[in-house]
Scaffold this active site. Structure first.
Site, PDB file in Angstrom:
ATOM      1  N   TYR A 171     -12.236 -20.370  18.482  1.00  0.00           N
ATOM      2  CA  TYR A 171     -12.279 -20.098  17.089  1.00  0.00           C
ATOM      3  C   TYR A 171     -11.057 -20.470  16.218  1.00  0.00           C
ATOM      4  O   TYR A 171     -10.999 -21.053  15.105  1.00  0.00           O
ATOM      5  CB  TYR A 171     -12.558 -18.519  16.991  1.00  0.00           C
ATOM      6  N   SER A 203      -7.766 -18.495   8.474  1.00  0.00           N
ATOM      7  CA  SER A 203      -7.320 -17.281   8.986  1.00  0.00           C
ATOM      8  C   SER A 203      -5.972 -17.314   9.567  1.00  0.00           C
ATOM      9  O   SER A 203      -5.265 -18.497   9.943  1.00  0.00           O
ATOM     10  CB  SER A 203      -8.233 -17.269  10.365  1.00  0.00           C
TER      11      SER A 203
END
Ligand code: NAP
Length: 241
Positions: A164, A142
């Protein structure tokens, strides 16, 4: 042994993973639809087959040794090798999430899936990948994992992410280590940044479709033999670590 390219996508029963499986299926590849819930996996694989893909469900919980071992046996019996592994399965915590108040159980759960799950599946599948003439591994990362972007003033990555984003940074770090270890082999391993994609993961707040989000992983899964390894990419090119 089948001439068809054989791929496995973890967490492919929905979201970006489903669209990666669909895209690889459209290339004429045989695609294992990894799913921790067999029913959800079977129904996704059936949908892909109805659209013309050679897709089959692979029950696979990336946090479970036995489940991963069974998946290895299944691919081995079916194809005798694995050409492409897309480590796509992932979970998110809250968003935004302050590190100072985070529940450590959330951290543990995310590390277990997003980091240890990838290591578990990759190591279990390596023997099958080594039998391929053109093996590729894609780790679903990401933009929020990029320390360079996280530390560049003014870059909007959606606020604090106490668990995350750091799990995906860890994933980037191990992608580099795998690339170094595998540099003398024919295995290419890279990280993919799908963008901000509307899926369950973010309550469908993303601005891109899952199909758009799948494009970079599909490209990295299909790299030529002289393609890059040990790098992080989005649709526009290299993303800084
Ligand atoms: P999603 O729709 O929630 O899909 C996540 C997939 O991972 C589901 O198939 C889920 O299965 C599976 N999964 C979760 N835990 C698992 C486990 N223990 N074993 C096997 N499968 C498991 O989310 P998504 O947005 O498509 O996310 C796919 C990947 O892209 C993730 O790695 C995510 O971090 C990454 N990503 C997403 C975005 C975005 O904007 N959406 C941006 C950057 C990166 P169940 O259906 O059983 O829950």
């Amino acid at each position: 042994m089948s001439e068809k390219t054989i791929a496995l996508v973890t967490g492919a029963n929905k979201g970006i993973g489903y669209e990666i499986a669909a895209g690889l299926g459209r290339r004429g590849w045989s695609v294992g639809v990894g799913a921790r819930d067999e029913q959800r996996g079977e129904s996704a694989a059936a949908k892909l087959r109805a659209a013309g893909a050679d897709a089959f469900c692979v029950p696979l919980d990336v946090t479970d040794d036995d489940s991963v071992s069974a998946a290895v046996r299944m691919i081995e019996e079916r194809a005798g090798r694995l050409d492409v592994l897309v480590n796509n399965a992932g979970v998110a915590g809250g968003w935004p999430e302050q590190p100072s108040t985070i529940d450590v159980e959330t951290v543990r759960r995310l590390v277990e899936t997003n980091v240890i799950g990838v290591i578990r599946v990759t190591n279990a599948m390596l023997a099958l990948l080594r039998r391929s003439a053109h093996p590729r591994i894609v780790n679903q990362s990401s933009h929020v994992a990029s320390l360079a972007l996280q530390t560049t003033p003014g870059v909007d990555l959606g606020g604090l992410s106490g668990a995350y984003a750091p799990t995906k940074t860890y994933l980037n770090a191990i992608t580099i280590q795998y690339a170094k270890e595998l540099s003398t082999s024919n295995i290419l391993i890279n990280g993919a940044c799908p963008g901000y994609v509307a899926t369950d993961l973010n309550g469908f707040s993303g601005t891109q479709t899952p199909e758009q989000g799948a494009a970079i992983a599909i490209r990295l899964a299909s790299l030529p033999d002289d393609g890059p390894t040990g790098q992080l990419f989005d649709d526009s090119g290299v993303v800084p670590w």
